[in-house]
Design an enzyme around this catalytic site. Structure first.
Site, PDB file in Angstrom:
ATOM      1  N   CYS A 249       0.871  -1.197   0.028  1.00 21.17           N
ATOM      2  CA  CYS A 249      -0.218  -0.026  -0.160  1.00 21.17           C
ATOM      3  C   CYS A 249       1.055   1.181   0.094  1.00 21.17           C
ATOM      4  CB  CYS A 249      -0.984  -0.148   1.327  1.00 21.17           C
ATOM      5  SG  CYS A 249      -1.700   1.484   1.640  1.00 21.17           S
TER       6      CYS A 249
ATOM      7  N   CYS B  21      -0.785   3.641  -7.000  1.00 25.07           N
ATOM      8  CA  CYS B  21      -1.590   2.986  -5.909  1.00 25.07           C
ATOM      9  C   CYS B  21      -1.750   1.455  -6.300  1.00 25.07           C
ATOM     10  CB  CYS B  21      -3.025   3.656  -5.558  1.00 25.07           C
ATOM     11  SG  CYS B  21      -4.438   2.913  -4.433  1.00 25.07           S
TER      12      CYS B  21
END
Length: 283
Positions: free
Chosen positions: A84, A197
Site C-alpha cells: 500500500c 496505488c
C-alpha cells in the site's frame, strides 16, 4: 513475550510471507509474488473495514499499519510486504526500526523507471491524496526531478480505489473518473503514467481504453508490482529464507471487511480460493 522479541526469533524457510493492504489493491502485488515464488506460503491482510487509507491523516494510517504488522507478526512471518503506497509512506521507516531483522518491503510510485521511459520529460503520477501529500513522496519527487530534469505531475485520484474495492473495473463511472484524472495530464504533455496505488493496476485495461480514445500519442504505464517482487526475492535469498521444498504453497487471508467480497476478488483477479478469516480489527 513482546513483539520485538518475537521477531528476533530465527525465521524459518517454511514460514509465510505477509502481504498487507488497506483492501484488495495489494492483490496486484501478491499476484506477482505468487507467480515468482509459487512454493511460498502467503498470508494476506485486507483492512477493507478501514479503507480507504488515502483520505485519512498520516498519523491515523501509521497507527493502523503498525497494528496490522503486529498482528501478522504473531504468525512468525519471515517477510512483510506493505503493498500500500499510503501505508508505506506513513510507516515504513518506523516498521524497519521496530523489526530490523525482518525482510520488509514497501511500495512507492515508480518515478525512477518512469523518468527513464518518458520522451516528453513529463510524467503523470496517479495516486491517493495521502500518498501525494506525504513527505516521503515529496522528497522522492524532488530527488528524481533534480537528477533527471523530468517534470512529475501529481494527480490525486479521489474515489478510484473505492471503485476497485466495489469491483467496478469496467463500469462507466470508473471510466469517467479515469478520464477526469488523465485528461489534465495529457494536456500538459505527459507521455508516461505512474500507477501510484496498488489498486490501480486492476483498472489498467480501462485506463488503456480511455487513453486509446483521448490520447493522440502513445502513453506508457508504469506499475511497481514486479520490482517489489524482485526486491522480495533478493532479500529472501540474501537471508537464505527462500522456500525450496516441493510442498505446495498455502494462501490464506484475513480481512476486516467482507469475507465474501475478498473471496470474490481472489477468485476473479487471481483465480485463487484461499481460506479467509474475518476479524473486527487487528489487535
Amino acid at each position: 513475550m513482546g513483539l520485538f522479541e518475537q521477531q528476533q526469533t530465527p525465521m524459518e524457510t517454511d514460514a509465510a510471507i505477509g502481504v498487507f493492504d488497506s483492501g484488495i489493491g495489494g492483490l496486484s502485488v501478491l499476484r506477482h509474488i505468487h507467480a515468482a515464488l509459487p512454493r511460498e506460503h502467503l498470508l494476506y491482510f485486507a483492512d477493507s473495514g478501514f479503507a480507504p487509507y488515502g483520505d485519512k491523516p498520516e498519523d491515523v494510517v501509521a497507527a493502523r499499519t503498525m497494528a496490522v504488522a503486529a498482528f501478522l507478526m504473531q504468525f512468525r512471518i519471515k517477510a512483510l510486504v506493505v503493498a500500500c503506497n499510503t501505508a508505506t509512506a506513513a510507516t515504513i521507516k518506523a516498521l524497519r526500526e521496530i523489526y530490523p531483522a525482518l525482510p520488509l518491503i514497501g511500495v512507492e510510485p515508480g518515478l525512477k523507471p518512469a523518468a527513464a521511459l518518458t520522451a516528453t520529460r513529463t510524467v503523470g503520477v496517479l495516486a491517493t491524496e495521502g500518498t501525494l501529500a506525504s513527505a516521503k513522496f515529496k522528497l522522492l519527487r524532488e530527488q528524481i526531478a533534480a537528477a533527471t530534469d523530468v517534470r512529475f505531475l501529481a494527480q490525486p485520484c479521489i474515489g478510484l480505489a473505492d471503485q476497485v474495492e466495489l469491483g467496478e473495473l469496467r463500469s462507466a463511472r470508473t471510466a469517467a473518473l479515469i478520464r477526469r484524472y488523465i485528461e489534465p495530464l495529457l494536456e500538459q504533455g505527459a507521455d508516461t503514467l505512474v500507477l501510484g496505488c496498488t489498486h490501480y493496476p486492476f483498472v489498467q485495461p480501462l485506463i488503456e481504453d480511455v487513453l486509446g480514445r483521448i490520447s493522440t500519442w502513445p502513453v506508457t504505464i508504469v506499475d511497481t508490482g514486479e520490482p517489489v517482487t524482485r526486491q522480495l526475492v533478493r532479500l529472501l535469498e540474501q537471508q537464505n529464507l527462500r522456500k525450496t521444498g516441493e510442498t505446495g504453497a498455502v494462501v490464506s487471508a484475513f480481512t476486516t471487511g467482507s469475507e465474501t467480497a475478498l473471496a470474490r476478488a481472489f477468485s476473479t483477479l487471481l483465480n485463487l480460493k484461499p481460506k479467509i478469516t474475518g476479524i473486527k480489527a487487528p489487535a
